[in-house]
Design a protein around this motif. Structure first.
Motif, short mmCIF file in Angstrom:
data_model
loop_
_atom_site.label_atom_id
_atom_site.label_comp_id
_atom_site.label_asym_id
_atom_site.label_seq_id
_atom_site.Cartn_x
_atom_site.Cartn_y
_atom_site.Cartn_z
N THR A 225 29.71 49.93 18.25
CA THR A 225 30.12 51.38 17.62
C THR A 225 31.05 51.70 18.87
O THR A 225 30.77 51.85 20.02
CB THR A 225 28.95 52.03 17.22
OG1 THR A 225 28.27 51.45 16.35
CG2 THR A 225 29.79 53.36 16.67
N ALA B 16 29.24 56.55 15.49
CA ALA B 16 29.74 56.37 13.99
C ALA B 16 29.41 57.59 13.12
O ALA B 16 28.66 58.56 13.71
CB ALA B 16 28.90 55.39 13.47
N ASP C 294 36.37 47.38 11.59
CA ASP C 294 35.98 48.46 10.68
C ASP C 294 34.94 48.26 9.78
O ASP C 294 35.15 47.24 8.99
CB ASP C 294 37.38 48.84 9.76
CG ASP C 294 38.60 49.23 10.79
OD1 ASP C 294 38.14 50.17 11.86
OD2 ASP C 294 39.50 49.26 10.54
N SER C 295 34.00 48.90 9.88
CA SER C 295 32.86 48.57 8.81
C SER C 295 32.19 50.00 8.13
O SER C 295 32.48 50.89 8.86
CB SER C 295 31.84 47.78 9.56
OG SER C 295 31.21 48.73 10.67
N VAL C 296 31.51 49.72 6.84
CA VAL C 296 30.82 50.86 6.46
C VAL C 296 29.45 50.32 6.09
O VAL C 296 29.16 48.94 5.87
CB VAL C 296 31.38 51.47 5.25
CG1 VAL C 296 32.94 52.09 5.75
CG2 VAL C 296 31.80 50.39 4.26
N GLU D 99 30.13 55.16 8.43
CA GLU D 99 31.49 54.69 8.66
C GLU D 99 31.76 54.60 10.07
O GLU D 99 31.35 55.45 10.96
CB GLU D 99 32.54 55.80 8.27
CG GLU D 99 33.97 55.46 8.47
CD GLU D 99 34.88 56.72 8.44
OE1 GLU D 99 36.15 56.41 8.60
OE2 GLU D 99 34.49 57.74 7.94
N GLN D 100 32.31 53.33 10.64
CA GLN D 100 32.32 53.11 11.97
C GLN D 100 33.73 52.19 12.38
O GLN D 100 33.90 51.46 11.47
CB GLN D 100 30.86 52.74 12.64
CG GLN D 100 30.71 51.40 12.21
CD GLN D 100 29.45 50.61 12.93
OE1 GLN D 100 28.95 51.41 14.02
NE2 GLN D 100 28.46 49.82 12.35
N THR D 101 33.93 52.35 13.56
CA THR D 101 34.75 51.23 14.24
C THR D 101 34.03 50.57 15.25
O THR D 101 33.39 51.05 16.17
CB THR D 101 35.93 51.99 14.78
OG1 THR D 101 36.89 52.74 13.85
CG2 THR D 101 37.25 50.97 15.61
N SER E 142 32.37 44.55 6.46
CA SER E 142 33.32 44.51 7.42
C SER E 142 34.21 43.80 7.55
O SER E 142 34.45 43.01 6.70
CB SER E 142 32.21 43.91 8.93
OG SER E 142 31.11 44.44 8.86
N LYS F 175 26.19 46.28 4.19
CA LYS F 175 27.28 46.45 5.22
C LYS F 175 28.47 45.72 4.93
O LYS F 175 28.40 44.29 4.55
CB LYS F 175 27.04 45.88 6.67
CG LYS F 175 27.87 46.22 7.86
CD LYS F 175 27.44 45.82 9.14
CE LYS F 175 28.42 46.14 10.28
NZ LYS F 175 28.02 45.83 11.63
N PHE G 94 25.37 57.00 4.27
CA PHE G 94 26.53 56.21 4.39
C PHE G 94 27.11 56.33 6.03
O PHE G 94 27.10 57.41 6.57
CB PHE G 94 27.84 57.08 3.39
CG PHE G 94 27.37 56.70 2.10
CD1 PHE G 94 27.79 55.68 1.41
CD2 PHE G 94 26.90 57.87 1.56
CE1 PHE G 94 27.31 55.59 0.01
CE2 PHE G 94 26.37 57.61 0.04
CZ PHE G 94 26.67 56.60 -0.76
N TYR H 110 25.60 51.13 3.53
CA TYR H 110 24.92 52.03 2.78
C TYR H 110 23.59 51.76 2.93
O TYR H 110 23.12 50.41 2.95
CB TYR H 110 25.44 51.57 1.25
CG TYR H 110 24.20 52.32 0.32
CD1 TYR H 110 24.57 53.85 0.19
CD2 TYR H 110 23.68 51.69 -0.25
CE1 TYR H 110 23.74 54.46 -0.74
CE2 TYR H 110 22.46 52.49 -1.19
CZ TYR H 110 22.73 53.67 -1.24
OH TYR H 110 21.69 54.42 -2.10
#
Length: 235
Positions: free
Chosen positions: A171, A180, A122-124, A138-140, A106, A104, A136, A126
């Motif tokens: 999320t 997300a 903001d984060s992603v 993607e989220q706020t 962030s 992750k 994958f 894998y």
């Protein structure tokens, strides 16, 4: 001298009232029930350690509450990534069996607006799951409820510590329902578009060292036309 004292007291009262209004603004209401808690679709439930010292590796700029782990891991002090943290952690299913691995990233968001109840990150993710493939996320994320109900009480405490049982979704998007966006990368998940919600359970927090006892959870909703035979909760 009398006017100076009055000015100082006025400033102190003003700061206290501002902080109280910011934290307990009735318009900063928490979101209710998670949209994925009532879904009829199949879901993948993944738990992970949210305390940096309990992860495989965690790093940031070395100047925040949470210290990089292990001790000699490379820190993210360069300007483009200075406000970013990275974590690699083991993902476990609902029966606490190893289900895969997650990474992750962030970053603090410029869209943070504390006066409207938004402490945005903001984060992603894998995530690789041997039984499924890779995906994958993607989220706020919005940490304002956590700040108000856990971090601020810890800071206000004479012991700089908070203990309890706090559970909340972090999320907040980019999905219209506050979910997300998930994209399958390989295996059985390849090409699939899904939704997910990350939540956090906190039992202890220190205003000096950060999270002491905490666990994260990812709930990933499978598309309705998919019928996985072996999900992360199936023996």
């Amino acid at each position: 001298m009398k006017h100076l004292v009055s000015l100082v007291l006025g400033l102190i009262v003003g700061v206290i009232l501002f902080a109280a209004g910011l934290l307990y603004n009735p318009f900063n209401a928490d979101r209710g029930l998670s949209p994925l808690s009532v879904t009829n679709a199949e879901v993948i439930a993944l738990n992970f350690a949210n305390v940096p010292a309990e992860s495989i590796a965690y790093t940031n700029n070395g100047e925040t509450l949470h210290h990089p782990h292990p001790e000699k891991v490379v820190q993210l002090w360069e300007a483009p990534v200075r406000m970013t943290s990275a974590m690699a952690t083991v993902m476990r299913d609902a029966r606490n069996r190893v289900a895969g691995i997650g990474v992750k990233f962030s970053s603090r968001s410029e869209s943070t607006r504390l006066w409207t109840g938004e402490a945005i990150v903001d984060s992603v993710w894998y995530v690789y799951l041997p039984d499924y493939g890779s995906l994958f996320i993607e989220q706020t994320e919005n940490y304002f409820p956590f700040i108000r109900e856990v971090a601020f009480p810890a800071w206000r405490s004479s012991a700089n510590h908070w203990r309890g049982n706090w559970l909340g979704d972090v999320t907040a998007g980019p999905g219209a329902l506050g979910t997300a966006a998930v994209t399958g990368g390989s295996g059985r998940l390849e090409g699939l578009s899904m939704a997910a919600v990350e939540s956090m359970t906190v039992k202890a927090f220190s205003a000096e060292t950060g999270l002491v006892s905490a666990e994260g959870r990812l709930i990933i909703e499978m598309p309705y036309d998919q019928d996985p035979a072996n999900d992360a909760d199936t023996p």
